[in-house]
Design an enzyme around this catalytic site. Structure first.
Site, PDB file in Angstrom:
ATOM      1  N   LYS A 293     -17.478  -7.882   7.259  1.00  0.00           N
ATOM      2  CA  LYS A 293     -16.090  -8.366   7.319  1.00  0.00           C
ATOM      3  C   LYS A 293     -15.606  -8.430   8.753  1.00  0.00           C
ATOM      4  O   LYS A 293     -15.956  -7.577   9.566  1.00  0.00           O
ATOM      5  CB  LYS A 293     -15.177  -7.398   6.549  1.00  0.00           C
ATOM      6  CG  LYS A 293     -14.940  -7.788   5.108  1.00  0.00           C
ATOM      7  CD  LYS A 293     -13.772  -6.979   4.577  1.00  0.00           C
ATOM      8  CE  LYS A 293     -13.432  -7.301   3.146  1.00  0.00           C
ATOM      9  NZ  LYS A 293     -12.357  -6.460   2.637  1.00  0.00           N
TER      10      LYS A 293
ATOM     11  N   SER B  47      -2.214  -7.828   2.904  1.00  0.00           N
ATOM     12  CA  SER B  47      -2.561  -7.746   4.330  1.00  0.00           C
ATOM     13  C   SER B  47      -2.882  -9.130   4.866  1.00  0.00           C
ATOM     14  O   SER B  47      -2.587  -9.453   6.017  1.00  0.00           O
ATOM     15  CB  SER B  47      -3.778  -6.845   4.535  1.00  0.00           C
ATOM     16  OG  SER B  47      -3.490  -5.526   4.170  1.00  0.00           O
TER      17      SER B  47
ATOM     18  N   ARG C  12      -1.648  -6.071  -8.473  1.00  0.00           N
ATOM     19  CA  ARG C  12      -0.510  -6.957  -8.226  1.00  0.00           C
ATOM     20  C   ARG C  12      -0.377  -8.051  -9.261  1.00  0.00           C
ATOM     21  O   ARG C  12       0.709  -8.451  -9.621  1.00  0.00           O
ATOM     22  CB  ARG C  12      -0.665  -7.649  -6.857  1.00  0.00           C
ATOM     23  CG  ARG C  12      -0.366  -6.784  -5.694  1.00  0.00           C
ATOM     24  CD  ARG C  12      -0.891  -7.375  -4.422  1.00  0.00           C
ATOM     25  NE  ARG C  12      -2.337  -7.251  -4.357  1.00  0.00           N
ATOM     26  CZ  ARG C  12      -3.061  -7.406  -3.276  1.00  0.00           C
ATOM     27  NH1 ARG C  12      -2.479  -7.726  -2.149  1.00  0.00           N
ATOM     28  NH2 ARG C  12      -4.367  -7.254  -3.294  1.00  0.00           N
TER      29      ARG C  12
ATOM     30  N   HIS D 204       0.846  -1.210   0.000  1.00  0.00           N
ATOM     31  CA  HIS D 204       0.000   0.000   0.000  1.00  0.00           C
ATOM     32  C   HIS D 204       0.876   1.254   0.000  1.00  0.00           C
ATOM     33  O   HIS D 204       0.620   2.213  -0.726  1.00  0.00           O
ATOM     34  CB  HIS D 204      -0.879   0.074   1.265  1.00  0.00           C
ATOM     35  CG  HIS D 204      -1.849  -1.050   1.436  1.00  0.00           C
ATOM     36  ND1 HIS D 204      -1.887  -1.842   2.556  1.00  0.00           N
ATOM     37  CD2 HIS D 204      -2.840  -1.508   0.627  1.00  0.00           C
ATOM     38  CE1 HIS D 204      -2.864  -2.727   2.443  1.00  0.00           C
ATOM     39  NE2 HIS D 204      -3.463  -2.552   1.281  1.00  0.00           N
TER      40      HIS D 204
END
Ligand code: ADP
Length: 155
Positions: A43, A132, A92, A19
């Site tokens: 979440k 993460s 990514r 990030h």
């Protein structure tokens, strides 16, 4: 001229060097970047919103162009609320690409008057494997997570 404001949304659970890399490299494109911490009630997060914010704040303490905020609900509604014309995302790999492509089209449909443009930045090669999720796994298993996060992130 209208200020170029971008929203960089994510969970940042926790913020990683991936990030960090995207945000720093994007600074030259925008007058302001709002790092927007999403809070989705469905979440389950490892770290509280307070902790996630604290880490991001410390990471960017020397950058006046960077603001930190929270949001719930649609990202494009948050962009409009903040008067941000740009939505910033990192890419990514192919998985990110396919996922982001669909979100991009949906956002375009929802954003009827084309107020927001999404800008994709490729991850630097050496940061492209960091997520993460992997960092959380390393933490859970007692590994050296400090290799993958900014200095300000310490548990
Ligand atoms: P989300 O809840 O959207 O998955 P994340 O916090 O994982 O939130 O990611 C926020 C944004 O950061 C996304 O655009 C994601 O693709 C990007 N990102 C995450 N890790 C990296 C990385 N290592 N390199 C580049 N971009 C990344």
């Amino acid at each position: 001229m209208k200020k170029k404001i971008a929203v960089f949304p994510g969970s940042f659970d926790p913020i990683t060097l991936g990030h960090y890399d995207i945000i720093l490299r994007s600074l030259k494109l925008f007058d302001k970047i709002i790092v927007a911490i999403g809070n989705n009630y469905k979440k389950k997060y490892m770290f509280s919103i307070k902790k996630r914010k604290e880490w991001i704040k410390k990471t960017f303490i020397d950058f006046s162009q960077i603001e930190i905020d929270f949001f719930q609900g649609l990202t494009i509604s948050f962009c409009k609320k903040k008067n941000a014309n740009f939505l910033l995302r990192g890419l990514r790999n192919q998985l990110d690409f396919e996922f982001e492509k669909n979100i991009y089209y949906v956002n375009n449909k929802l954003d009827k008057n084309n107020f927001i443009e999404t800008i994709f930045i490729f991850s630097s090669y050496e940061k492209s494997y960091i997520s993460s999720c992997i960092v959380r796994d390393i933490i859970k298993n007692g590994g050296d997570y400090t290799l993958f996060v900014p200095h300000s992130v310490r548990i």
